[in-house]
Scaffold this motif. Structure first.
Motif, PDB file in Angstrom:
ATOM      1  N   THR A  17       0.857  -1.193   0.000  1.00 41.08           N
ATOM      2  CA  THR A  17       0.000   0.000   0.000  1.00 41.08           C
ATOM      3  C   THR A  17       0.891   1.241   0.000  1.00 41.08           C
ATOM      4  OG1 THR A  17      -1.700  -1.159   1.212  1.00 41.08           O
ATOM      5  CG2 THR A  17      -1.821   1.228   1.244  1.00 41.08           C
ATOM      6  N   THR A  30      -5.823  -0.252   0.761  1.00 39.60           N
ATOM      7  CA  THR A  30      -6.133   0.636  -0.365  1.00 39.60           C
ATOM      8  C   THR A  30      -4.924   0.682  -1.291  1.00 39.60           C
ATOM      9  OG1 THR A  30      -5.317   2.507   0.918  1.00 39.60           O
ATOM     10  CG2 THR A  30      -7.681   2.067   1.025  1.00 39.60           C
ATOM     11  N   GLN A  40      -2.067  -1.240  -4.213  1.00 40.90           N
ATOM     12  CA  GLN A  40      -1.985  -1.326  -5.675  1.00 40.90           C
ATOM     13  C   GLN A  40      -2.924  -2.353  -6.271  1.00 40.90           C
ATOM     14  OE1 GLN A  40       2.206  -2.262  -5.270  1.00 40.90           O
ATOM     15  NE2 GLN A  40       1.871  -4.264  -6.163  1.00 40.90           N
ATOM     16  N   GLY A  41      -3.345  -3.328  -5.452  1.00 38.64           N
ATOM     17  CA  GLY A  41      -4.247  -4.356  -5.978  1.00 38.64           C
ATOM     18  C   GLY A  41      -3.544  -5.313  -6.918  1.00 38.64           C
ATOM     19  N   THR A  83      -4.164  -8.105 -10.545  1.00 35.05           N
ATOM     20  CA  THR A  83      -5.032  -8.555 -11.636  1.00 35.05           C
ATOM     21  C   THR A  83      -5.552  -9.954 -11.300  1.00 35.05           C
ATOM     22  OG1 THR A  83      -3.198  -9.616 -12.771  1.00 35.05           O
ATOM     23  CG2 THR A  83      -3.615  -7.309 -13.318  1.00 35.05           C
ATOM     24  N   SER A  90      -9.711  -8.406  -5.269  1.00 31.44           N
ATOM     25  CA  SER A  90      -8.804  -7.285  -5.495  1.00 31.44           C
ATOM     26  C   SER A  90      -9.201  -6.504  -6.746  1.00 31.44           C
ATOM     27  CB  SER A  90      -7.377  -7.812  -5.646  1.00 31.44           C
ATOM     28  OG  SER A  90      -6.485  -6.723  -5.762  1.00 31.44           O
ATOM     29  N   THR A  91      -9.007  -5.202  -6.675  1.00 32.33           N
ATOM     30  CA  THR A  91      -9.203  -4.358  -7.850  1.00 32.33           C
ATOM     31  C   THR A  91      -7.871  -3.649  -8.108  1.00 32.33           C
ATOM     32  OG1 THR A  91     -11.361  -3.896  -6.898  1.00 32.33           O
ATOM     33  CG2 THR A  91     -10.760  -2.655  -8.870  1.00 32.33           C
ATOM     34  N   PRO A  92      -7.273  -3.848  -9.284  1.00 30.60           N
ATOM     35  CA  PRO A  92      -5.986  -3.215  -9.538  1.00 30.60           C
ATOM     36  C   PRO A  92      -6.102  -1.705  -9.360  1.00 30.60           C
ATOM     37  CG  PRO A  92      -6.508  -4.801 -11.264  1.00 30.60           C
ATOM     38  CD  PRO A  92      -7.720  -4.692 -10.406  1.00 30.60           C
ATOM     39  N   GLY A  93      -5.181  -1.162  -8.598  1.00 27.44           N
ATOM     40  CA  GLY A  93      -5.174   0.283  -8.374  1.00 27.44           C
ATOM     41  C   GLY A  93      -6.042   0.732  -7.212  1.00 27.44           C
ATOM     42  N   ALA A  94      -6.975  -0.098  -6.761  1.00 31.77           N
ATOM     43  CA  ALA A  94      -7.914   0.340  -5.723  1.00 31.77           C
ATOM     44  C   ALA A  94      -7.690  -0.339  -4.382  1.00 31.77           C
ATOM     45  CB  ALA A  94      -9.343   0.114  -6.180  1.00 31.77           C
ATOM     46  N   THR A 142      -6.978  -4.354  -2.066  1.00 31.68           N
ATOM     47  CA  THR A 142      -7.143  -5.809  -1.963  1.00 31.68           C
ATOM     48  C   THR A 142      -7.770  -6.141  -0.620  1.00 31.68           C
ATOM     49  OG1 THR A 142      -5.074  -6.005  -3.196  1.00 31.68           O
ATOM     50  CG2 THR A 142      -5.891  -8.007  -2.120  1.00 31.68           C
TER      51      THR A 142
END
Ligand SMILES: Nc1ncnc2c1ncn2[C@@H]1O[C@H](COP(=O)(O)OP(=O)(O)OP(=O)(O)O)[C@@H](O)[C@H]1O
Ligand SMILES: [Mg+2]
Length: 472
Positions: free
Chosen positions: A374, A398, A400-401, A403, A451-455, A457
């Motif tokens: 993070t 919050t 890097q998440g 793929t 997980s959402t990349p950028g948002a 995990t």
């Protein structure tokens, strides 16, 4: 061995069954027939025929009864087994056509003889050798004498039996049954033994050729067997493959630190690192790398013990809230250094049977990862909750998440999304999540991840409230 194959067992089974059933049937029939009714009646009716024709001849004859009977016998001799006698009213034998060949009959029970003669029915009498004779009798028309027509019982039994149409039918049925049971054996062999034989042949190919599979066909049981064998074969292949992977993964992972250790120690030895600063730097790298290696080997040992179920859980009633609080305290400084907010919202949690030390290891790794991945200014939040079945602990960041592709691999040994980061991170090995999953699995729980990349995990540890079996 004779019963070593399914086919021979089938043959033997049917054979024994046929012999037993038919034998029992025949025995029952013999006993029934020998004792009474059919056969007895058949003999009696034959004897009665002879008796009646003799009576008729004697009645028509003008001579005395004895002569009349003798004349009739001479004219029309009965079967050789039939014995014709004349007995006086007082039991004296007046005439016996088999007097020379047979021992005399015992007429001591005169009353019985008289009754049989009077009723023109039948009876049994013994001879001097205690053998049983069947006889019929009748009063002769011209005197007080009694005409007796007799026949030995045993002698007649078998002969009559074979001449009786019913018995002949029984024998035919017996032969037929034997043939039918042979045919059945052949069919059963085809139905049962053959698919199994074929299966055994095919199963043999599993061992010899790698990756071979048995076709799933034939009867239900062999299909199930084929499925089970195929599964087993796949499992064996998987475990062989994972063993190979393990060896190559480990040697690959050890190669990097070993290479730099070797490089820097050579630099010291051959004088490439000449100044005290350079020597010091080389020594530092060697120490760091060997520490990393030691850490990795220790983690691998832990993992091997967990996977091999050698390491048992030390189950205690555990206060998860306190445990999580401890994890947060341990990592607070770490979070602060990374400028990440570490928040822990704990409400009342039920106690759970768990190994506190190992669970701590799980949450330490999850929170450490969250902080590590993070960026500064982010947030890591622990939120546990419980229902009747399980306790869920979510570790959300919050950061890097990842793929979807990475999510599928992060629990694999040594997997790290950003390999280059690893060198910088120093002692991280990519074994943390593998060990965590193994520990949670021993608690009969699961770890899920979204997980959402950028948002960010969220890892969630699910622990069932029903206690796990120790070490299983
Ligand atoms: N919260 C997270 N956010 C983003 N990526 C993560 C997160 N947690 C794990 N990962 C990814 O999963 C990889 C594997 O994690 P794991 O804990 O197994 O290894 P590690 O942290 O790299 O090393 P170790 O735990 O042995 O020190 C990490 O390298 C990282 O790429
Ligand atoms: Mg980790």
């Amino acid at each position: 061995m004779m019963t070593g194959s399914l086919r021979s067992r089938l043959w033997l089974g049917y054979g024994i069954l046929t012999v037993l059933v038919l034998g029992a049937f025949l025995l029952g029939l013999l006993v029934t027939l020998n004792g009474s009714t059919v056969l007895y009646r058949q003999v009696v009716s034959q004897l009665q025929d002879v008796r009646d024709s003799l009576l008729l001849a004697a009645g028509e004859s003008a001579q005395s009864d004895v002569e009349g009977v003798q004349a009739a016998l001479a004219q029309n001799p009965p079967a050789s087994s039939v014995r014709v006698l004349m007995v006086s009213d007082s039991g004296e034998v007046l005439f016996d056509d088999k007097a020379a060949a047979e021992v005399s009959l015992n007429w001591s029970r005169l009353l019985a003889l008289r009754r049989v003669a009077y009723q023109e029915s039948s009876g049994l009498v013994r001879d001097a050798e205690k053998r049983m004779w069947i006889y019929t009798a009748a009063k002769l028309p011209n005197s007080q004498s009694i005409l007796v027509v007799a026949s030995r019982r045993q002698n007649l039994t078998l002969r009559f039996m074979f001449s009786d149409p019913m018995i002949r039918l029984v024998f035919r049925v017996m032969v037929l049954a034997a043939v039918v049971s042979l045919v059945l054996t052949l069919l059963m062999d085809r139905w049962i033994a053959r698919p199994i034989r074929r299966m055994a042949q095919r199963a043999g190919t599993l061992a010899t050729s790698e990756g071979a599979q048995i076709p799933v066909e034939g009867i239900k049981e062999t299909r199930e067997l084929a499925i089970a064998l195929n599964q087993m074969s796949r499992k064996v292949q998987q475990s062989q493959q994972s063993q190979r992977d393990f060896v190559s993964d480990v040697s690959h992972e050890l190669k990097t630190p070993l290479t730099s250790i070797q490089g820097f120690s050579a630099a010291i030895l051959d004088g490439t690192a000449a100044t005290p600063d350079e020597v010091r730097h080389s020594a530092e790298v060697i120490t760091a790398e060997s520490q990393r290696m030691l850490g990795m080997v220790n983690e691998l040992l832990t993992l091997a013990r967990l996977e091999g179920r050698v390491e048992k859980l030390e189950l205690h009633p555990t206060d998860l809230a306190a445990l999580l609080q401890g994890v947060v305290e341990k990592l607070a400084l770490n979070a602060k250094r990374n400028h990440v907010d570490l928040i822990c919202q704990i409400t009342g949690l039920p106690q759970v049977m768990a190994d506190p030390e190992k669970l701590t290891q799980v949450f330490l790794n999850l929170v450490e990862n969250a902080i590590k991945f993070t960026p500064p200014g982010g947030m890591v939040k622990l939120s546990p909750e419980a229902d009747a079945r399980e306790i869920r602990v979510a570790v959300a960041d919050t950061g890097q998440g990842m793929t979807q592709e990475d999510l599928e691999k992060i629990f694999n040994r040594f997997y790290q999304v950003d390999r280059s980061r690893k060198a910088g991170a120093g002692k991280s090995t990519g074994l943390g999540l593998t060990i965590a999953r193994e520990i949670v699995r021993l608690h009969n729980g699961t770890i899920t991840v979204a997980s959402t990349p950028g948002a960010g995990t969220t890892f969630t540890v699910h622990l069932p409230l029903t206690p796990p079996q120790t070490g299983k």
